[in-house]
Design an enzyme around this catalytic site. Structure first.
Site, mmCIF file in Angstrom:
data_model
loop_
_atom_site.group_PDB
_atom_site.id
_atom_site.type_symbol
_atom_site.label_atom_id
_atom_site.label_comp_id
_atom_site.label_asym_id
_atom_site.label_seq_id
_atom_site.Cartn_x
_atom_site.Cartn_y
_atom_site.Cartn_z
ATOM 1 N N ASP A 1 11.930 -18.273 -23.871
ATOM 2 C CA ASP A 1 12.599 -19.582 -23.803
ATOM 3 C C ASP A 1 12.409 -20.271 -22.450
ATOM 4 O OD1 ASP A 1 14.124 -17.797 -22.347
ATOM 5 O OD2 ASP A 1 16.055 -18.429 -23.152
ATOM 6 N N THR B 1 11.360 -12.215 -19.963
ATOM 7 C CA THR B 1 12.459 -12.240 -20.928
ATOM 8 C C THR B 1 11.874 -12.078 -22.324
ATOM 9 O OG1 THR B 1 14.134 -13.621 -22.005
ATOM 10 C CG2 THR B 1 12.423 -14.806 -20.834
ATOM 11 N N VAL C 1 2.457 -7.183 -8.883
ATOM 12 C CA VAL C 1 2.860 -7.847 -7.636
ATOM 13 C C VAL C 1 2.610 -6.898 -6.446
ATOM 14 C CG1 VAL C 1 4.848 -8.678 -6.296
ATOM 15 C CG2 VAL C 1 4.600 -9.352 -8.702
ATOM 16 N N VAL C 2 3.082 -5.663 -6.576
ATOM 17 C CA VAL C 2 3.010 -4.728 -5.442
ATOM 18 C C VAL C 2 1.553 -4.454 -5.064
ATOM 19 C CG1 VAL C 2 3.485 -2.339 -4.726
ATOM 20 C CG2 VAL C 2 5.232 -3.649 -5.953
ATOM 21 N N ARG C 3 0.740 -4.138 -6.051
ATOM 22 C CA ARG C 3 -0.663 -3.778 -5.752
ATOM 23 C C ARG C 3 -1.433 -5.001 -5.244
ATOM 24 N NH1 ARG C 3 -1.936 1.151 -9.305
ATOM 25 N NH2 ARG C 3 -0.480 2.604 -8.319
ATOM 26 N N ARG D 1 23.100 -8.786 -14.336
ATOM 27 C CA ARG D 1 23.557 -10.174 -14.328
ATOM 28 C C ARG D 1 24.587 -10.237 -13.201
ATOM 29 N NH1 ARG D 1 21.193 -11.944 -19.134
ATOM 30 N NH2 ARG D 1 21.264 -10.446 -20.843
ATOM 31 N N ARG E 1 4.214 -3.711 -10.864
ATOM 32 C CA ARG E 1 2.980 -3.048 -10.386
ATOM 33 C C ARG E 1 1.955 -4.100 -9.942
ATOM 34 N NH1 ARG E 1 -1.740 -1.893 -13.182
ATOM 35 N NH2 ARG E 1 -2.883 -0.005 -12.574
ATOM 36 N N ASP F 1 15.447 -17.666 -17.778
ATOM 37 C CA ASP F 1 15.791 -19.013 -17.308
ATOM 38 C C ASP F 1 16.918 -19.003 -16.265
ATOM 39 O OD1 ASP F 1 17.522 -18.147 -19.294
ATOM 40 O OD2 ASP F 1 17.632 -20.072 -20.341
ATOM 41 N N GLY G 1 18.395 -10.100 -18.578
ATOM 42 C CA GLY G 1 18.072 -9.087 -19.586
ATOM 43 C C GLY G 1 16.707 -8.495 -19.304
ATOM 44 N N ASP H 1 13.096 -13.455 -24.809
ATOM 45 C CA ASP H 1 13.466 -14.657 -25.575
ATOM 46 C C ASP H 1 12.367 -15.721 -25.694
ATOM 47 O OD1 ASP H 1 15.927 -13.612 -26.065
ATOM 48 O OD2 ASP H 1 17.031 -14.909 -24.697
ATOM 49 N N ALA I 1 9.744 -13.211 -44.247
ATOM 50 C CA ALA I 1 11.171 -13.361 -44.569
ATOM 51 C C ALA I 1 11.390 -14.501 -45.570
ATOM 52 C CB ALA I 1 11.962 -13.648 -43.296
ATOM 53 N N ILE J 1 17.502 -2.535 -29.303
ATOM 54 C CA ILE J 1 16.236 -1.833 -29.605
ATOM 55 C C ILE J 1 15.061 -2.730 -29.208
ATOM 56 C CG2 ILE J 1 14.763 -1.111 -31.546
ATOM 57 C CD1 ILE J 1 17.319 -0.127 -32.933
ATOM 58 N N ARG K 1 20.358 -15.372 -28.087
ATOM 59 C CA ARG K 1 21.680 -15.998 -28.064
ATOM 60 C C ARG K 1 21.542 -17.517 -28.134
ATOM 61 N NH1 ARG K 1 25.163 -12.496 -24.638
ATOM 62 N NH2 ARG K 1 23.631 -12.944 -23.036
ATOM 63 N N MET L 1 17.580 -10.568 -31.686
ATOM 64 C CA MET L 1 18.174 -11.137 -30.466
ATOM 65 C C MET L 1 17.826 -12.617 -30.312
ATOM 66 S SD MET L 1 18.458 -8.434 -27.403
ATOM 67 C CE MET L 1 20.047 -7.627 -27.266
HETATM 68 N N1 LIG Z 1 22.954 -21.531 -12.344
HETATM 69 C C1 LIG Z 1 22.700 -20.434 -11.645
HETATM 70 N N2 LIG Z 1 22.788 -20.432 -10.302
HETATM 71 C C2 LIG Z 1 22.513 -19.330 -9.583
HETATM 72 N N3 LIG Z 1 22.181 -18.141 -10.131
HETATM 73 C C3 LIG Z 1 22.082 -18.072 -11.454
HETATM 74 C C4 LIG Z 1 22.333 -19.202 -12.293
HETATM 75 N N4 LIG Z 1 22.170 -18.823 -13.575
HETATM 76 C C5 LIG Z 1 21.837 -17.524 -13.546
HETATM 77 N N5 LIG Z 1 21.770 -17.067 -12.271
HETATM 78 C C6 LIG Z 1 21.490 -15.703 -11.833
HETATM 79 O O1 LIG Z 1 20.493 -15.111 -12.646
HETATM 80 C C7 LIG Z 1 21.049 -13.971 -13.323
HETATM 81 C C8 LIG Z 1 20.388 -13.795 -14.636
HETATM 82 O O2 LIG Z 1 20.636 -14.930 -15.453
HETATM 83 P P1 LIG Z 1 20.817 -14.746 -17.028
HETATM 84 O O3 LIG Z 1 20.942 -16.101 -17.615
HETATM 85 O O4 LIG Z 1 21.893 -13.773 -17.285
HETATM 86 O O5 LIG Z 1 19.476 -14.000 -17.495
HETATM 87 P P2 LIG Z 1 17.973 -14.516 -17.567
HETATM 88 O O6 LIG Z 1 17.477 -14.753 -16.201
HETATM 89 O O7 LIG Z 1 17.279 -13.366 -18.217
HETATM 90 O O8 LIG Z 1 17.996 -15.767 -18.398
HETATM 91 C C9 LIG Z 1 22.530 -14.255 -13.361
HETATM 92 O O9 LIG Z 1 23.298 -13.094 -13.556
HETATM 93 C C10 LIG Z 1 22.741 -14.832 -11.981
HETATM 94 O O10 LIG Z 1 22.679 -13.827 -11.003
HETATM 95 O O1 LIG Z 2 22.289 -7.304 -23.139
HETATM 96 P P1 LIG Z 2 23.202 -8.474 -23.004
HETATM 97 O O2 LIG Z 2 23.610 -8.682 -21.596
HETATM 98 O O3 LIG Z 2 24.313 -8.451 -23.979
HETATM 99 O O4 LIG Z 2 22.367 -9.761 -23.375
HETATM 100 C C1 LIG Z 2 21.894 -10.058 -24.644
HETATM 101 C C2 LIG Z 2 20.964 -11.224 -24.515
HETATM 102 O O5 LIG Z 2 19.883 -10.870 -23.673
HETATM 103 C C3 LIG Z 2 18.640 -11.168 -24.315
HETATM 104 O O6 LIG Z 2 18.167 -9.972 -24.900
HETATM 105 C C4 LIG Z 2 17.650 -11.646 -23.316
HETATM 106 O O7 LIG Z 2 18.129 -12.816 -22.694
HETATM 107 P P2 LIG Z 2 17.825 -13.140 -21.169
HETATM 108 O O8 LIG Z 2 16.384 -12.852 -20.952
HETATM 109 O O9 LIG Z 2 18.166 -14.588 -21.000
HETATM 110 O O10 LIG Z 2 18.658 -12.249 -20.324
HETATM 111 C C5 LIG Z 2 19.017 -12.176 -25.397
HETATM 112 O O11 LIG Z 2 18.101 -12.205 -26.466
HETATM 113 C C6 LIG Z 2 20.360 -11.672 -25.811
HETATM 114 O O12 LIG Z 2 21.106 -12.702 -26.376
HETATM 115 MG MG LIG Z 3 17.851 -16.342 -20.454
#
Ligand SMILES: Nc1ncnc2c1ncn2[C@@H]1O[C@H](COP(=O)(O)OP(=O)(O)O)[C@@H](O)[C@H]1O
Ligand SMILES: O=P(O)(O)OC[C@H]1O[C@](O)(COP(=O)(O)O)[C@@H](O)[C@@H]1O
Ligand SMILES: [Mg+2]
Length: 335
Positions: free
Chosen positions: A143, A139, A35-37, A85, A33, A116, A23, A141, A200, A266, A185, A183
């Site tokens: 998290d 992210t 990293v690149v610079r 993703r 920016r 993550d 996301g 989140d 709240a 948003i 999940r 947001m």
């Molecule tokens: N267990 C995993 N092994 C390898 N690649 C992964 C794994 N989990 C996620 N990824 C890669 O990272 C991308 C982003 O992970 P996702 O959980 O959707 O978002 P975020 O990195 O924001 O948490 C995935 O679409 C996939 O390409």
């Molecule tokens: O836009 P998508 O793919 O529906 O994902 C929604 C999810 O992505 C997030 O906005 C960000 O999550 P990640 O950073 O793990 O991708 C979550 O808060 C939300 O649950």
């Molecule tokens: Mg995530």
């Protein structure tokens, strides 16, 4: 202001690449920016941008970036490299293919900006193929275990607050109850921070279980006894897409007339806050410094205001805990 580590450069890289994955989050652009610079100004000759996260890596959608390529992006939301993703990246054979594409282009290291899931991919890539990787927490989140903060969290919280302050105006005028879904999940960091900061009445997060019926009965009783002329309930989206509607339905059964507002994507957009631009810039530059200091397989994050390195293995094997005491502050302060 952040404290940066003093790192001695001991390695030289001619060519590195970076990507944004998962996301998107406001602040990914200033991180790119940074990293690149930092790379080009620290003796790294070539920096490549990979389009659409791991999807662009496995299709070799890779283009050279210059210092000018990242002009005028520090204030922009989204990511100039685009994000995706990419489920195929979970397969070892695809990661081996990705590593070969990097080798063919003489790219010696990879910087991954994402959440993550993206860090799991980055860790497996370096473990299986030996390509050095550095992760940056991008992210909304917040998290990522080991890092107090992530790029985009502050902006997302402020975007939600801006919306909820407006909702509160109409809620007060009509003495209404609003269920505002934010947001998150798998995590309730946004909901908790937003809930505390908007005053709240209640916050619902995936981390802490609750009894739906009891909760709705208490809410309905509070309102029937005249407690609060308006009400804002902040709900993290959680894994169950119907949760907010189910709460509304139960409240209706109890004679209430709640309104639902889903803030959704948003929160992922908009100009990054000053805090996120600063965090992203310092983390972006630090990622390059850690790489040149010989580090690999780490996330560069922030703890108590200091930029720190956290092994990716640790990042992906732990879950960041939402502190119960912080969560309980909402209940403590709303009455
Ligand atoms: N267990 C995993 N092994 C390898 N690649 C992964 C794994 N989990 C996620 N990824 C890669 O990272 C991308 C982003 O992970 P996702 O959980 O959707 O978002 P975020 O990195 O924001 O948490 C995935 O679409 C996939 O390409
Ligand atoms: O836009 P998508 O793919 O529906 O994902 C929604 C999810 O992505 C997030 O906005 C960000 O999550 P990640 O950073 O793990 O991708 C979550 O808060 C939300 O649950
Ligand atoms: Mg995530």
């Amino acid at each position: 202001m952040f404290t940066l580590p003093h790192l001695k450069p001991i390695k030289s890289y001619k060519s590195i690449a970076l990507l944004t994955s998962g996301g998107d989050s406001p602040g990914m652009n200033p991180a790119i920016r940074g990293v690149v610079r930092a790379a080009l100004n620290s003796g790294i000759e070539s920096v490549y941008g990979i389009q659409r996260g791991y999807s662009g890596l496995i299709t070799a959608d890779i283009h050279k970036l210059t210092s000018r390529s990242v002009t005028n992006i520090i204030q922009r939301g989204g990511t100039m490299l685009k994000s995706a993703r990419c489920l195929e990246f979970k397969e070892p054979a695809i990661r081996a293919q990705a590593a070969q594409i990097l080798r063919d282009k003489n790219i010696e290291a990879l910087i991954v900006i994402g959440g993550d899931g993206s860090m799991a991919g980055a860790h497996l890539l370096t473990e299986e193929t030996g390509i050095p990787v550095i992760g940056l927490p991008g992210t909304i989140d917040n998290d990522i275990p080991g890092s107090d903060d992530t790029i985009g969290f502050d902006t997302a919280v402020n975007t939600a607050l801006d919306a909820i302050d407006k909702i509160r105006d109409t809620a007060l005028s009509h003495e209404r109850l609003f269920l505002v879904e934010v947001m998150g999940r798998n995590s309730g960091f946004i909901a908790t921070q937003v809930g505390i900061a908007c005053g709240a009445e209640l916050v619902i997060v995936p981390e802490y279980a609750f009894d739906l019926h009891d909760l709705c009965v208490t809410l309905a009783q509070q309102r029937a006894s005249g407690q609060g002329s308006s009400g804002i309930i902040v709900i993290a989206e959680g894994k169950d897409p119907g949760l907010t509607s189910r709460i509304a339905y139960q409240l209706e059964e109890l004679g209430q007339d709640p309104k639902i507002c889903i803030l959704g994507h948003i929160q992922r957009g908009g100009s990054p806050s000053g805090h996120d631009r600063m965090l992203a810039s310092c983390l972006g530059a630090s990622a390059v410094h850690y790489l040149l200091a010989g580090f690999n397989d780490i996330l560069v994050g922030v703890r108590q205001g200091t930029i720190v390195d956290i092994p990716l293995r640790k990042v992906i094997s732990e879950k960041k805990i939402l502190d119960r005491n912080i969560f309980d502050i909402t209940t403590l302060l709303h009455k």
